[in-house]
Design a protein around this motif. Structure first.
Motif, PDB file in Angstrom:
ATOM      1  N   GLU A 146      -8.904  -4.492   5.226  1.00 42.20           N
ATOM      2  CA  GLU A 146      -8.358  -3.203   5.644  1.00 42.20           C
ATOM      3  C   GLU A 146      -8.998  -2.813   6.966  1.00 42.20           C
ATOM      4  O   GLU A 146     -10.219  -2.891   7.120  1.00 42.20           O
ATOM      5  CB  GLU A 146      -8.651  -2.102   4.604  1.00 42.20           C
ATOM      6  CG  GLU A 146      -7.758  -2.111   3.388  1.00 42.20           C
ATOM      7  CD  GLU A 146      -7.918  -0.852   2.546  1.00 42.20           C
ATOM      8  OE1 GLU A 146      -8.949  -0.154   2.692  1.00 42.20           O
ATOM      9  OE2 GLU A 146      -7.023  -0.571   1.742  1.00 42.20           O
ATOM     10  N   HIS A 147      -8.168  -2.393   7.910  1.00 43.32           N
ATOM     11  CA  HIS A 147      -8.661  -1.867   9.189  1.00 43.32           C
ATOM     12  C   HIS A 147      -9.678  -2.795   9.852  1.00 43.32           C
ATOM     13  O   HIS A 147     -10.697  -2.363  10.390  1.00 43.32           O
ATOM     14  CB  HIS A 147      -9.272  -0.477   8.991  1.00 43.32           C
ATOM     15  CG  HIS A 147      -8.358   0.496   8.311  1.00 43.32           C
ATOM     16  ND1 HIS A 147      -7.140   0.878   8.841  1.00 43.32           N
ATOM     17  CD2 HIS A 147      -8.472   1.141   7.122  1.00 43.32           C
ATOM     18  CE1 HIS A 147      -6.549   1.732   8.026  1.00 43.32           C
ATOM     19  NE2 HIS A 147      -7.324   1.898   6.965  1.00 43.32           N
ATOM     20  N   GLY A 148      -9.372  -4.094   9.803  1.00 42.50           N
ATOM     21  CA  GLY A 148     -10.199  -5.051  10.529  1.00 42.50           C
ATOM     22  C   GLY A 148     -11.526  -5.375   9.909  1.00 42.50           C
ATOM     23  O   GLY A 148     -12.426  -5.905  10.578  1.00 42.50           O
ATOM     24  N   ARG A 149     -11.687  -5.103   8.605  1.00 37.82           N
ATOM     25  CA  ARG A 149     -12.921  -5.500   7.920  1.00 37.82           C
ATOM     26  C   ARG A 149     -12.605  -5.845   6.468  1.00 37.82           C
ATOM     27  O   ARG A 149     -11.597  -5.393   5.909  1.00 37.82           O
ATOM     28  CB  ARG A 149     -13.977  -4.399   7.980  1.00 37.82           C
ATOM     29  CG  ARG A 149     -13.579  -3.087   7.358  1.00 37.82           C
ATOM     30  CD  ARG A 149     -14.778  -2.134   7.277  1.00 37.82           C
ATOM     31  NE  ARG A 149     -15.335  -1.849   8.578  1.00 37.82           N
ATOM     32  CZ  ARG A 149     -14.961  -0.801   9.339  1.00 37.82           C
ATOM     33  NH1 ARG A 149     -14.006   0.010   8.916  1.00 37.82           N
ATOM     34  NH2 ARG A 149     -15.523  -0.592  10.497  1.00 37.82           N
ATOM     35  N   VAL A 150     -13.459  -6.646   5.862  1.00 37.50           N
ATOM     36  CA  VAL A 150     -13.303  -7.006   4.451  1.00 37.50           C
ATOM     37  C   VAL A 150     -13.814  -5.860   3.592  1.00 37.50           C
ATOM     38  O   VAL A 150     -14.945  -5.380   3.779  1.00 37.50           O
ATOM     39  CB  VAL A 150     -14.074  -8.303   4.119  1.00 37.50           C
ATOM     40  CG1 VAL A 150     -14.106  -8.549   2.615  1.00 37.50           C
ATOM     41  CG2 VAL A 150     -13.429  -9.494   4.829  1.00 37.50           C
ATOM     42  N   VAL A 151     -12.976  -5.419   2.641  1.00 38.59           N
ATOM     43  CA  VAL A 151     -13.359  -4.305   1.770  1.00 38.59           C
ATOM     44  C   VAL A 151     -13.571  -4.731   0.326  1.00 38.59           C
ATOM     45  O   VAL A 151     -14.104  -3.951  -0.469  1.00 38.59           O
ATOM     46  CB  VAL A 151     -12.313  -3.167   1.829  1.00 38.59           C
ATOM     47  CG1 VAL A 151     -12.262  -2.568   3.225  1.00 38.59           C
ATOM     48  CG2 VAL A 151     -10.933  -3.654   1.393  1.00 38.59           C
ATOM     49  N   ASP A 152     -13.192  -5.955  -0.024  1.00 43.69           N
ATOM     50  CA  ASP A 152     -13.379  -6.407  -1.406  1.00 43.69           C
ATOM     51  C   ASP A 152     -13.245  -7.917  -1.456  1.00 43.69           C
ATOM     52  O   ASP A 152     -12.615  -8.539  -0.584  1.00 43.69           O
ATOM     53  CB  ASP A 152     -12.341  -5.770  -2.333  1.00 43.69           C
ATOM     54  CG  ASP A 152     -12.828  -5.627  -3.776  1.00 43.69           C
ATOM     55  OD1 ASP A 152     -13.854  -6.244  -4.119  1.00 43.69           O
ATOM     56  OD2 ASP A 152     -12.187  -4.875  -4.534  1.00 43.69           O
ATOM     57  N   MET A 153     -13.853  -8.524  -2.476  1.00 43.25           N
ATOM     58  CA  MET A 153     -13.679  -9.941  -2.776  1.00 43.25           C
ATOM     59  C   MET A 153     -13.374 -10.054  -4.262  1.00 43.25           C
ATOM     60  O   MET A 153     -14.083  -9.504  -5.100  1.00 43.25           O
ATOM     61  CB  MET A 153     -14.940 -10.733  -2.427  1.00 43.25           C
ATOM     62  CG  MET A 153     -14.740 -12.261  -2.489  1.00 43.25           C
ATOM     63  SD  MET A 153     -14.718 -12.973  -4.167  1.00 43.25           S
ATOM     64  CE  MET A 153     -16.454 -12.821  -4.608  1.00 43.25           C
ATOM     65  N   ILE A 154     -12.292 -10.752  -4.587  1.00 42.14           N
ATOM     66  CA  ILE A 154     -11.850 -10.872  -5.972  1.00 42.14           C
ATOM     67  C   ILE A 154     -11.729 -12.354  -6.332  1.00 42.14           C
ATOM     68  O   ILE A 154     -10.897 -13.065  -5.749  1.00 42.14           O
ATOM     69  CB  ILE A 154     -10.495 -10.163  -6.184  1.00 42.14           C
ATOM     70  CG1 ILE A 154     -10.591  -8.690  -5.767  1.00 42.14           C
ATOM     71  CG2 ILE A 154     -10.054 -10.285  -7.638  1.00 42.14           C
ATOM     72  CD1 ILE A 154      -9.256  -7.965  -5.769  1.00 42.14           C
ATOM     73  N   PRO A 155     -12.527 -12.852  -7.276  1.00 40.37           N
ATOM     74  CA  PRO A 155     -12.318 -14.222  -7.754  1.00 40.37           C
ATOM     75  C   PRO A 155     -10.928 -14.351  -8.374  1.00 40.37           C
ATOM     76  O   PRO A 155     -10.415 -13.400  -8.984  1.00 40.37           O
ATOM     77  CB  PRO A 155     -13.420 -14.403  -8.809  1.00 40.37           C
ATOM     78  CG  PRO A 155     -14.442 -13.361  -8.485  1.00 40.37           C
ATOM     79  CD  PRO A 155     -13.677 -12.204  -7.936  1.00 40.37           C
ATOM     80  N   ASN A 156     -10.337 -15.514  -8.256  1.00 39.64           N
ATOM     81  CA  ASN A 156      -8.971 -15.683  -8.753  1.00 39.64           C
ATOM     82  C   ASN A 156      -8.889 -15.424 -10.252  1.00 39.64           C
ATOM     83  O   ASN A 156      -7.888 -14.892 -10.744  1.00 39.64           O
ATOM     84  CB  ASN A 156      -8.457 -17.089  -8.435  1.00 39.64           C
ATOM     85  CG  ASN A 156      -6.947 -17.174  -8.533  1.00 39.64           C
ATOM     86  OD1 ASN A 156      -6.229 -16.396  -7.915  1.00 39.64           O
ATOM     87  ND2 ASN A 156      -6.450 -18.114  -9.331  1.00 39.64           N
ATOM     88  N   ALA A 157      -9.947 -15.765 -10.993  1.00 44.63           N
ATOM     89  CA  ALA A 157      -9.939 -15.547 -12.442  1.00 44.63           C
ATOM     90  C   ALA A 157      -9.873 -14.068 -12.795  1.00 44.63           C
ATOM     91  O   ALA A 157      -9.478 -13.713 -13.910  1.00 44.63           O
ATOM     92  CB  ALA A 157     -11.181 -16.173 -13.063  1.00 44.63           C
ATOM     93  N   GLU A 158     -10.248 -13.198 -11.852  1.00 42.22           N
ATOM     94  CA  GLU A 158     -10.239 -11.756 -12.101  1.00 42.22           C
ATOM     95  C   GLU A 158      -9.039 -11.062 -11.458  1.00 42.22           C
ATOM     96  O   GLU A 158      -8.936  -9.830 -11.516  1.00 42.22           O
ATOM     97  CB  GLU A 158     -11.539 -11.134 -11.567  1.00 42.22           C
ATOM     98  CG  GLU A 158     -12.786 -11.685 -12.229  1.00 42.22           C
ATOM     99  CD  GLU A 158     -14.065 -11.156 -11.603  1.00 42.22           C
ATOM    100  OE1 GLU A 158     -13.987 -10.153 -10.844  1.00 42.22           O
ATOM    101  OE2 GLU A 158     -15.136 -11.732 -11.856  1.00 42.22           O
ATOM    102  N   LEU A 159      -8.142 -11.854 -10.871  1.00 43.42           N
ATOM    103  CA  LEU A 159      -7.037 -11.250 -10.118  1.00 43.42           C
ATOM    104  C   LEU A 159      -6.111 -10.444 -11.025  1.00 43.42           C
ATOM    105  O   LEU A 159      -5.721  -9.318 -10.680  1.00 43.42           O
ATOM    106  CB  LEU A 159      -6.249 -12.345  -9.389  1.00 43.42           C
ATOM    107  CG  LEU A 159      -5.246 -11.863  -8.340  1.00 43.42           C
ATOM    108  CD1 LEU A 159      -5.964 -11.157  -7.198  1.00 43.42           C
ATOM    109  CD2 LEU A 159      -4.450 -13.047  -7.796  1.00 43.42           C
ATOM    110  N   ALA A 160      -5.745 -11.013 -12.184  1.00 45.86           N
ATOM    111  CA  ALA A 160      -4.815 -10.320 -13.078  1.00 45.86           C
ATOM    112  C   ALA A 160      -5.362  -8.969 -13.509  1.00 45.86           C
ATOM    113  O   ALA A 160      -4.622  -7.983 -13.603  1.00 45.86           O
ATOM    114  CB  ALA A 160      -4.503 -11.196 -14.288  1.00 45.86           C
ATOM    115  N   GLY A 161      -6.658  -8.891 -13.742  1.00 55.03           N
ATOM    116  CA  GLY A 161      -7.268  -7.643 -14.167  1.00 55.03           C
ATOM    117  C   GLY A 161      -7.544  -6.674 -13.037  1.00 55.03           C
ATOM    118  O   GLY A 161      -8.007  -5.550 -13.286  1.00 55.03           O
TER     119      GLY A 161
END
Length: 234
Positions: free
Chosen positions: A208-223
């Motif tokens: 967002e707005h030129g910076r990383v605001v979150d990291m989500i492992p693929n296993a946690e994507l659905a949740g």
């Protein structure tokens, strides 16, 4: 954990007076497939161009295999083994398919042979003497990916490879990307479709707005879909 193959820290980038990236921080480990997710205009493509050194100005740190790249010209960065496949594909209208395929120079040993590329993309083999821009959108995307596989680069920056493609072609591109990952390529992917991203990736960085605001492992994507929808506005 081993040192990341690519480590981006405090990356800022400008086009003229326009300040696009505001301190990007993320890393990609060897053999991973990682996505950058975010709305249009948040800086995902600019991140790719900043990694490659093809923006007007950049500051911060981009380390690849332990080498600091922030002051290197783009040709030196490419020779480290990073290849960029842009969203617009960049197929040359004045060249036929074979000429487009053979155009990029080899930057490192170990690139895919032409025969191996034809096995991966049989459509291309059937159209070798066709003008590059006469191919369908899906065939042009296959050609754009194919020609960087010849170079010996093992780290691929793929910018929205499925943009504007029919669902059946998207499935083929997905199968190709999964195969490349299985063969040891490391991939950083910009992708709009969460469904597609979930089918290929290990981890997802939200921008967002030129910076990383979150990291989500693929296993946690659905949740994490409610949170993701708020980020992406979908």
């Amino acid at each position: 954990m081993a040192e990341p193959l690519l480590a981006v820290k405090g990356l800022h980038a400008w086009y003229g007076e326009s300040h696009i990236l505001h301190g990007m921080d993320f890393e990609v480990h060897k053999g991973e497939l990682v996505t950058l997710l975010g709305r249009n205009g948040v800086g995902k493509t600019t991140t790719f161009k900043a990694i490659m050194g093809i923006v007007g100005k950049r500051t911060g740190s981009v380390r690849f295999e332990g080498t600091e790249c922030i002051a290197l010209p783009s040709n030196r960065i490419a020779r480290l083994g990073i290849a960029f496949c842009p969203e617009e594909r960049g197929i040359f209208a004045s060249l036929d398919v074979l000429e487009n395929l053979l155009l990029p120079p080899k930057v490192r040993p170990g690139g895919m042979t032409v025969d191996a590329i034809f096995e991966l993309f049989p459509n291309i083999k059937q159209r070798l003497r066709s003008q590059g821009t006469k191919l369908s959108g899906g065939e042009q995307q296959m050609l754009a990916i194919a020609r960087i596989l010849r170079t010996g680069a093992r780290f691929l920056l793929l910018d929205e490879p499925n943009e504007g493609l029919a669902p059946v072609i998207v499935q083929q591109i997905g199968a190709t990307i999964r195969r490349l990952k299985a063969e040891g390529f490391t991939i950083l992917l910009v992708e709009q479709s969460l469904k597609f991203a979930a089918s290929v990736a290990d981890r997802h960085y939200v921008v967002e707005h030129g910076r990383v605001v979150d990291m989500i492992p693929n296993a946690e994507l659905a949740g994490s879909m409610d949170k993701l929808r708020s980020y992406l506005g979908v």
